[in-house]
Each structure stands twice: as C-alpha cells, then as structure tokens.
Design a protein around this motif. Structure first.
Motif, PDB file in Angstrom:
ATOM      1  N   ALA A 158     -18.336 -62.260  90.139  1.00  0.00           N
ATOM      2  CA  ALA A 158     -17.640 -63.092  91.117  1.00  0.00           C
ATOM      3  C   ALA A 158     -17.702 -64.570  90.732  1.00  0.00           C
ATOM      4  N   GLU A 159     -18.863 -65.044  90.292  1.00  0.00           N
ATOM      5  CA  GLU A 159     -18.984 -66.461  89.955  1.00  0.00           C
ATOM      6  C   GLU A 159     -18.227 -66.805  88.689  1.00  0.00           C
ATOM      7  N   LEU A 160     -18.255 -65.928  87.717  1.00  0.00           N
ATOM      8  CA  LEU A 160     -17.502 -66.193  86.499  1.00  0.00           C
ATOM      9  C   LEU A 160     -16.000 -66.171  86.773  1.00  0.00           C
ATOM     10  N   GLU A 161     -15.553 -65.237  87.566  1.00  0.00           N
ATOM     11  CA  GLU A 161     -14.130 -65.207  87.914  1.00  0.00           C
ATOM     12  C   GLU A 161     -13.728 -66.471  88.661  1.00  0.00           C
ATOM     13  N   ALA A 162     -14.570 -66.919  89.597  1.00  0.00           N
ATOM     14  CA  ALA A 162     -14.277 -68.148  90.321  1.00  0.00           C
ATOM     15  C   ALA A 162     -14.193 -69.338  89.373  1.00  0.00           C
ATOM     16  N   ASP A 163     -14.880 -69.236  88.254  1.00  0.00           N
ATOM     17  CA  ASP A 163     -14.891 -70.296  87.247  1.00  0.00           C
ATOM     18  C   ASP A 163     -13.791 -70.114  86.210  1.00  0.00           C
ATOM     19  N   GLY A 164     -12.968 -69.074  86.375  1.00  0.00           N
ATOM     20  CA  GLY A 164     -11.844 -68.850  85.476  1.00  0.00           C
ATOM     21  C   GLY A 164     -12.154 -68.007  84.259  1.00  0.00           C
ATOM     22  N   ILE A 165     -13.316 -67.365  84.224  1.00  0.00           N
ATOM     23  CA  ILE A 165     -13.784 -66.626  83.045  1.00  0.00           C
ATOM     24  C   ILE A 165     -13.719 -65.130  83.324  1.00  0.00           C
ATOM     25  N   GLY A 207      -9.037 -65.917  72.379  1.00  0.00           N
ATOM     26  CA  GLY A 207      -8.505 -65.069  71.317  1.00  0.00           C
ATOM     27  C   GLY A 207      -9.465 -64.841  70.176  1.00  0.00           C
ATOM     28  N   ASN A 208     -10.129 -65.889  69.745  1.00  0.00           N
ATOM     29  CA  ASN A 208     -11.081 -65.748  68.632  1.00  0.00           C
ATOM     30  C   ASN A 208     -12.269 -64.880  69.020  1.00  0.00           C
ATOM     31  N   ALA A 209     -12.799 -65.085  70.228  1.00  0.00           N
ATOM     32  CA  ALA A 209     -13.932 -64.279  70.686  1.00  0.00           C
ATOM     33  C   ALA A 209     -13.549 -62.818  70.817  1.00  0.00           C
ATOM     34  N   ALA A 210     -12.324 -62.558  71.258  1.00  0.00           N
ATOM     35  CA  ALA A 210     -11.878 -61.167  71.365  1.00  0.00           C
ATOM     36  C   ALA A 210     -11.879 -60.498  70.009  1.00  0.00           C
ATOM     37  N   ARG A 211     -11.453 -61.222  68.983  1.00  0.00           N
ATOM     38  CA  ARG A 211     -11.411 -60.663  67.630  1.00  0.00           C
ATOM     39  C   ARG A 211     -12.818 -60.429  67.077  1.00  0.00           C
ATOM     40  N   VAL A 212     -13.720 -61.377  67.287  1.00  0.00           N
ATOM     41  CA  VAL A 212     -15.063 -61.273  66.709  1.00  0.00           C
ATOM     42  C   VAL A 212     -15.906 -60.219  67.430  1.00  0.00           C
ATOM     43  N   TYR A 213     -15.776 -60.157  68.756  1.00  0.00           N
ATOM     44  CA  TYR A 213     -16.656 -59.286  69.537  1.00  0.00           C
ATOM     45  C   TYR A 213     -15.975 -58.014  70.062  1.00  0.00           C
ATOM     46  N   GLY A 214     -14.705 -57.824  69.734  1.00  0.00           N
ATOM     47  CA  GLY A 214     -14.051 -56.571  70.066  1.00  0.00           C
ATOM     48  C   GLY A 214     -13.568 -56.443  71.493  1.00  0.00           C
ATOM     49  N   PHE A 215     -13.301 -57.548  72.172  1.00  0.00           N
ATOM     50  CA  PHE A 215     -12.743 -57.469  73.522  1.00  0.00           C
ATOM     51  C   PHE A 215     -11.259 -57.061  73.456  1.00  0.00           C
ATOM     52  N   ASP A 216     -10.803 -56.380  74.484  1.00  0.00           N
ATOM     53  CA  ASP A 216      -9.418 -55.955  74.595  1.00  0.00           C
ATOM     54  C   ASP A 216      -8.648 -57.016  75.378  1.00  0.00           C
ATOM     55  N   LEU A 217      -7.869 -57.836  74.674  1.00  0.00           N
ATOM     56  CA  LEU A 217      -7.161 -58.930  75.329  1.00  0.00           C
ATOM     57  C   LEU A 217      -6.120 -58.436  76.332  1.00  0.00           C
ATOM     58  N   GLU A 218      -5.475 -57.322  76.040  1.00  0.00           N
ATOM     59  CA  GLU A 218      -4.476 -56.805  76.978  1.00  0.00           C
ATOM     60  C   GLU A 218      -5.139 -56.412  78.296  1.00  0.00           C
ATOM     61  N   ARG A 219      -6.277 -55.750  78.189  1.00  0.00           N
ATOM     62  CA  ARG A 219      -7.008 -55.339  79.397  1.00  0.00           C
ATOM     63  C   ARG A 219      -7.512 -56.555  80.163  1.00  0.00           C
ATOM     64  N   LEU A 220      -8.074 -57.531  79.456  1.00  0.00           N
ATOM     65  CA  LEU A 220      -8.604 -58.717  80.111  1.00  0.00           C
ATOM     66  C   LEU A 220      -7.484 -59.596  80.659  1.00  0.00           C
ATOM     67  N   GLY A 221      -6.312 -59.548  80.009  1.00  0.00           N
ATOM     68  CA  GLY A 221      -5.198 -60.346  80.482  1.00  0.00           C
ATOM     69  C   GLY A 221      -4.773 -59.994  81.899  1.00  0.00           C
ATOM     70  N   ALA A 251      -4.620 -62.799  84.752  1.00  0.00           N
ATOM     71  CA  ALA A 251      -3.417 -63.087  85.532  1.00  0.00           C
ATOM     72  C   ALA A 251      -3.753 -63.403  86.981  1.00  0.00           C
ATOM     73  N   ARG A 252      -4.932 -63.002  87.394  1.00  0.00           N
ATOM     74  CA  ARG A 252      -5.387 -63.249  88.770  1.00  0.00           C
ATOM     75  C   ARG A 252      -6.307 -64.452  88.860  1.00  0.00           C
ATOM     76  N   VAL A 253      -7.190 -64.655  87.853  1.00  0.00           N
ATOM     77  CA  VAL A 253      -8.248 -65.663  87.998  1.00  0.00           C
ATOM     78  C   VAL A 253      -8.254 -66.730  86.918  1.00  0.00           C
ATOM     79  N   GLY A 254      -7.525 -66.548  85.829  1.00  0.00           N
ATOM     80  CA  GLY A 254      -7.604 -67.481  84.714  1.00  0.00           C
ATOM     81  C   GLY A 254      -7.019 -68.845  85.040  1.00  0.00           C
ATOM     82  N   PRO A 255      -7.463 -69.899  84.355  1.00  0.00           N
ATOM     83  CA  PRO A 255      -6.863 -71.221  84.556  1.00  0.00           C
ATOM     84  C   PRO A 255      -5.423 -71.228  84.076  1.00  0.00           C
ATOM     85  N   THR A 256      -4.566 -71.915  84.794  1.00  0.00           N
ATOM     86  CA  THR A 256      -3.167 -71.947  84.413  1.00  0.00           C
ATOM     87  C   THR A 256      -2.949 -72.873  83.224  1.00  0.00           C
ATOM     88  N   VAL A 257      -1.864 -72.628  82.530  1.00  0.00           N
ATOM     89  CA  VAL A 257      -1.498 -73.479  81.403  1.00  0.00           C
ATOM     90  C   VAL A 257      -1.285 -74.912  81.877  1.00  0.00           C
TER      91      VAL A 257
END
Length: 417
Positions: A69-76, A365-379, A383-389
């Motif tokens: 919850a706190e990380l999402e509130a922080d945009g992460i 993007g770089n962290a997803a590549r190095v640590y194997g995160f799924d960007l599509e899933r996290l995207g 779309a709900r909590v990330g900081p806007t462009v």
C-alpha cells in the motif's frame, strides 16, 4: 474520447533498492530446529541497536500489505528487496556486520539461511512484484554455491548479495579466483551479483571522527568490488556474469572508468613492450591482459549496472556516460534517507524535462530486464498508481519540507565517488 488512462500515460516504476527483513523473533521458525535453543538464548539478551527497528513504523520491513500500500501510494509497483533487519546470531544488520570468525561461522550461516527462507515467502506474498536478494558468506565457497542454487529454486530472483572483504576480514580479496564457483553459479542461473554500499567498510570505531570518516569512505570501499572483479578477470572467465552496484551513487562512474582504463592500458603496454626494461610497471602489468580479456570500460558496457538510489540531478546529467541502459532508480524504502513518501518529487527533481523513453528505462525498464520483472503485468498496476508522464515532466521548484532524502539536499554534486 475515453477518460480511462492507458499504461502509456504513466511510468512503470520499479525501485531497484528497497530493504526488508523479519522481526527478530519471527526468524525462529526458519532456522533448523537444532539451533532453537541457541537462538532463544541469544534473543533473550540481544539489544537491538537501531531506533528505526524499534519504532511503530518498523513493521514496514515485514508487513506485506502495508508495504504494498505504501509503495503504491508512492507510485512504485515493484521492488528489489535487500536485507535490513537483524538475522539470528548477528551483532547488527547483516549488511554492516563484519565477516564471522571461524567460531561464529556456523550460527551466522544458519541465520542468513533463515533470512533467505523468510524472504522467499515474503516475496511470494506479492507475486511478480518483489525480487528478493539472497545472502551468503564467503568463508565457505562450496556451501555458498549450494545456497545460491537453493535460493534461486525457491523463487528469489534478485540475485546474490555479495559481502565485502574489507581490510582485516581475513578473507581472500574479491579479485581472487577462489570465488570463481560463486560467479559461475550466478552466471549459469542468470541472476546478478549485487554489491550494496556499507557492506565492505572496515570497522572504524564509534567516535564522532570515526562516524564521519565512515560517511566519507563507505561508498569508496563499496566501489572496490568493481575494479577487483574487472582486474581479476571474473568477467572474462564468466561472460554471462552481471554485477550491480547499489546505493553507491552514480556520478563517480565515468571518472572511475577513465581511471581504470588508464591504468589498464598503461600497465598492459609496459608489459608488452618489446625489449622493455625491467620496470615496476612492466612487472605490475605482467599477465594482466590475458587475465582480464577486455578493458574496464568495455566490461562495464557489457556486464555492469548501477542501482542508482535517489539519483541526484547532477548524476542524471551524466546518464549517457554512465549508460542509459545501466541506470536503475531506487527509493531505498523504508530508510530515512529514502525518498518515501516523496518519490514522485524525487523523480521530478532529477528527471523533469528528459526524454520520456529515457525516464521509462531508468525508473523501471532497466530493472525489469536485469531482475526479470514482467513489464506488461506491472504496467496494469502502474496504470492505476504510477506517476503520470505530465507529472514527472514538471520541474520541482521547492522540495517537500519534511523530506529527508539526500536527493533534495543541496551540495550533493561535490561528492567525488
């Protein structure tokens, strides 16, 4: 036109530097039962030296729901999880603890393995959103390799936490081929070797001067892993090996690479010069080219990354020299020096006005590549909590009054390493 935002409206932010650990007594079930009595005796007399681990907010280290919850509130939306709390039989948090003596090794080893087991369950509680960094000790390489395989099989995708070998540790230096089985295991399994600031400094005492010296020197001692592994030839022998240097700043990298290239070229040239006199440089350079293979800058470009915690504006200006594909922003949650709960402001102060694709790479993007995160899933979460462009494109005029992260402090650009 639909008002619904798409993932392209927001950044997918992955913190490449967060910290977690179990509450001290909660490590007990993760120990082998033969250590229970010793653990009970140790825990009964242990006094926690860290105020933040005794405060009401300490459960940020182990309360999975609060943390999400706190990380999402922080945009992460996802995090790389380094250790933080005190594992069984350790005098302090393992990140800062000195290497164990021969007499201490068995219990300390049991304590680290308990943390790794706990961490696997903690990461599983938020599927796809945590890359746990597992721990080893360098005293016994064979057992370390076994733990690497076990931890990866348990789902810890954050890779290895490399302890330091500070002066006086009694361990072989990191350039030693004695550690080749460790590099080989990480390369084979496709997980990085992480080296975090604070884990390589020698003990300096508790006087005010000692604490000040520690602050000045701690990142330099952490940087040593880079030139040890480069000059030691670890990347030549294990081409798939990846090294991540975390919470050590990033502005030092271009200058240090220039320096390493200078010494490499100078020593190799002296050793190769036909009919050269028997100089000190010729002796120092003997065999270096064969041992290393490629030069330092080339090794960096192919094999190394930086966990650029709370990246500062002057560091962002060096991003092309560091490597846009190398930089992984981190919030350092839940530490006081971290950007929480002002990560959006921290990102704005460093990245506002930069090209969108560059920001996207550095914040996720770089962290997803190095640590194997799924960007599509996290995207979908972003779309709900990330900081806007648009939000990150707005320069920050005034830092938040309550912010404690160095990213907001004036004068950070004077740091030379």
């Amino acid at each position: 036109m639909s008002a619904r935002r798409t993932t392209e409206d927001r950044y997918t932010v992955i913190s490449a530097d967060c910290h977690a650990g179990a509450d001290l007594l909660d490590y007990r079930p993760y120990l082998e039962s033969r250590h229970y009595d010793a653990f009970d005796a140790w825990a009964a007399t242990y006094v926690n030296p860290y105020e933040d681990l005794l405060a009401d907010t300490a459960d940020r280290n182990w309360n999975s729901d609060r943390r999400v919850a706190e990380l999402e509130a922080d945009g992460i939306v996802a995090e790389v999880v380094f250790p933080n709390t005190i594992p069984p039989f350790f005098p302090s948090a393992s990140l800062m603890a000195p290497a164990p003596t021969r007499e201490e090794f068995e219990q300390r080893w049991a304590g680290l393995r308990a943390h790794n087991r706990w961490l696997a369950e903690f990461c599983a509680a938020a599927p796809g959103r945590r890359a746990g960094v597992f721990q080893i000790l360098l005293n016994d390489v064979d057992r370390a390799v076994e733990e690497i395989h076990r931890s990866v099989a348990a789902g810890l995708t954050g890779g290895l936490m490399l302890p330091g070998t500070p002066p006086g540790s009694g361990l072989p230096e990191l350039h030693s081929a004695a550690y080749d089985p460790i590099w080989a295991a990480c390369a084979e399994l496709g997980v990085p070797v992480n080296h975090h600031a604070g884990s390589a400094s020698p003990p300096l005492g508790e006087e005010p001067a000692a604490r000040a010296v520690f602050m000045v020197e701690t990142t330099w001692f952490s940087h040593r892993a880079l030139w040890h592994l480069v000059f030691g030839g670890a990347f030549r022998r294990h081409p798939e090996l990846r090294l991540v240097l975390t919470e050590q700043g990033s502005g030092w990298i271009p200058g240090v690479l220039d320096m390493l290239d200078y010494y490499h070229e100078r020593l190799v040239a002296a050793a190769r010069k036909a009919g050269a006199p028997d100089t000190a440089e010729a002796k120092f350079g003997a065999g270096l080219a064969d041992a290393m293979g490629k030069g330092p800058s080339e090794v960096w470009r192919e094999s190394c990354f930086v966990g650029a915690s709370f990246m500062r504006p002057h560091e962002a200006a060096l991003r092309e020299r560091i490597g846009l594909d190398k930089i992984m922003w981190g919030s350092d949650y839940p530490h006081d020096e971290g950007t929480y709960p002002y990560s959006r402001e921290g990102l704005r102060i460093s990245y506002a006005g930069l090209p969108r694709e560059e920001i996207a790479a550095m914040v996720g993007g770089n962290a997803a590549r190095v640590y194997g995160f799924d960007l599509e899933r996290l995207g979908k979460i972003a779309a709900r909590v990330g900081p806007t462009v648009q939000e990150l494109d707005a320069p920050l005029k005034e830092p938040p009054a309550a912010a404690t992260s160095p990213v907001f402090a004036p004068g950070g650009s004077v740091r030379v390493w």
